[in-house]
Design an enzyme around this catalytic site. Structure first.
Site, short mmCIF file in Angstrom:
data_model
loop_
_atom_site.label_atom_id
_atom_site.label_comp_id
_atom_site.label_asym_id
_atom_site.label_seq_id
_atom_site.Cartn_x
_atom_site.Cartn_y
_atom_site.Cartn_z
N ARG A 235 11.09 -1.99 11.11
CA ARG A 235 10.21 -1.49 11.87
C ARG A 235 10.11 -2.57 13.32
O ARG A 235 10.38 -3.75 12.90
CB ARG A 235 8.89 -1.59 11.23
CG ARG A 235 8.75 -0.16 10.87
CD ARG A 235 7.11 -0.24 9.67
NE ARG A 235 6.15 -1.02 10.53
CZ ARG A 235 4.88 -1.03 9.81
NH1 ARG A 235 4.79 -0.24 8.55
NH2 ARG A 235 3.95 -1.54 10.42
N ARG B 144 -0.81 -9.54 13.17
CA ARG B 144 -1.19 -8.74 12.38
C ARG B 144 -2.04 -9.18 11.40
O ARG B 144 -3.27 -8.85 10.82
CB ARG B 144 -0.07 -7.64 11.72
CG ARG B 144 0.10 -6.94 12.93
CD ARG B 144 1.81 -6.26 12.83
NE ARG B 144 1.88 -5.57 11.49
CZ ARG B 144 3.09 -5.13 10.81
NH1 ARG B 144 4.23 -5.93 11.29
NH2 ARG B 144 3.11 -4.41 9.72
N LYS C 149 0.77 -1.18 -0.09
CA LYS C 149 0.19 0.10 0.12
C LYS C 149 0.97 1.37 0.01
O LYS C 149 0.65 2.12 -0.85
CB LYS C 149 -0.77 -0.12 1.32
CG LYS C 149 -1.78 -1.15 1.33
CD LYS C 149 -2.88 -0.99 2.54
CE LYS C 149 -1.96 -1.10 3.85
NZ LYS C 149 -1.48 -2.32 4.07
N ARG D 185 11.53 -6.22 4.71
CA ARG D 185 11.02 -4.66 4.69
C ARG D 185 12.01 -3.73 5.53
O ARG D 185 12.69 -4.28 6.66
CB ARG D 185 9.54 -4.27 4.95
CG ARG D 185 9.48 -2.93 5.14
CD ARG D 185 7.84 -2.62 5.19
NE ARG D 185 7.17 -3.15 6.35
CZ ARG D 185 5.78 -2.85 6.37
NH1 ARG D 185 5.33 -2.38 5.49
NH2 ARG D 185 5.21 -3.54 7.38
N ARG E 34 -9.61 0.22 9.04
CA ARG E 34 -9.38 -1.07 9.14
C ARG E 34 -10.31 -1.90 10.16
O ARG E 34 -10.10 -3.06 10.01
CB ARG E 34 -7.88 -1.31 10.09
CG ARG E 34 -6.87 -1.53 9.20
CD ARG E 34 -5.59 -1.34 10.31
NE ARG E 34 -4.46 -1.77 10.00
CZ ARG E 34 -3.26 -1.27 9.47
NH1 ARG E 34 -3.14 -0.22 9.21
NH2 ARG E 34 -2.04 -1.88 9.41
#
Ligand code: ADP
Ligand code: AMP
Length: 212
Positions: free
Chosen positions: A160, A171, A13, A127, A88
């Site tokens: 992160r 998640r 996203k 990531r 969400r």
């Protein structure tokens, strides 16, 4: 144009939202980035949100709806915006509808990036993000020009805190139970566009623009 990028954590996203910002000159509104900024600033809201984020849980709706309401009222959103990571939950989607209705606005398109869970796990594992400008990289699939350095602003990239194996599972599970039901909510409004987010980055971008 009022847009939304939608999908599981790690679906791409934020990566694709940057191309929309570039093309349309409207702001990317990432609730995740806003919460992380509040943590850096050590605000009371940030400290409260951190507990949920570190555990891979959703931050309570009331907190999130409050920050979105404040953000959407700003001048730079008046010509359009790109929502990233919001809504969400169904309660958030309904609150957003109410908020936009009051301003005579609506969501024009929901761009949904579909990526299987196994690939999401690989994407999140590799990531690297820029803590300053929010740009997102991947050690294998989307590496920066200079290792560990943001192409866009030159800052040192970080991993992160919530991008670890355990938190990711939680998640993803929260995504499937609380966020995925929004697919029908936006399909019913006729604004939902499905994109195969598992393809190469450039192809995903191409497919996204084809939907607009
Ligand atoms: P989200 O904002 O949905 O959480 P990101 O945009 O941060 O996801 O992307 C998650 C990870 O996957 C990042 O490491 C990013 O560089 C990488 N990525 C994004 N899109 C693709 C793609 N199409 N192919 C391979 N890797 C991708
Ligand atoms: P993201 O950067 O979008 O992956 O979000 C990181 C974390 O911030 C999530 O795992 C949640 O804990 C929190 N968060 C971000 N956006 C929302 C939202 N709309 N509702 C609830 N929690 C959120």
């Amino acid at each position: 144009m009022n847009l939304m990028v939608f999908g599981a954590p790690g679906a791409g996203k934020g990566t694709q939202a940057k191309f929309l910002v570039e093309k349309y000159g409207i702001p990317q509104i990432s609730t995740g980035d806003m919460l992380r900024a509040a943590i850096v600033e050590k605000t009371a809201m940030g400290m409260e949100a951190k507990r949920y984020m570190d555990a891979g849980e959703l931050v309570p709706d009331s907190t999130i709806i409050g920050i979105i309401e404040e953000r959407l009222a700003k001048e730079d959103c008046q010509k359009g915006f790109i929502l990233d990571g919001f809504p969400r939950t169904l309660a958030q989607a309904e609150a957003l509808d109410e908020l936009l209705e009051k301003q005579g606005k609506k969501i024009d398109k929901v761009l949904s990036f579909e990526v299987p869970d196994e690939l999401i796990i690989k994407r999140i594992a590799g990531r690297r993000v820029c803590p300053k400008c929010g740009a997102s990289y991947h050690v294998e699939f989307n590496s920066p020009k200079a290792e560990g350095i943001c192409d866009a602003c030159g800052s040192e990239l970080i991993i992160r805190k919530d991008d670890n194996k355990e938190t990711v599972k939680n998640r993803l599970s929260n995504y499937h139970s609380q966020t995925a039901p929004l697919v029908d909510f936006y399909k019913n409004k006729g604004v939902f566009a499905q994109i195969d987010g598992s393809q190469k980055l450039e192809k995903v971008t191409q497919d996204m623009f084809a939907k607009l």
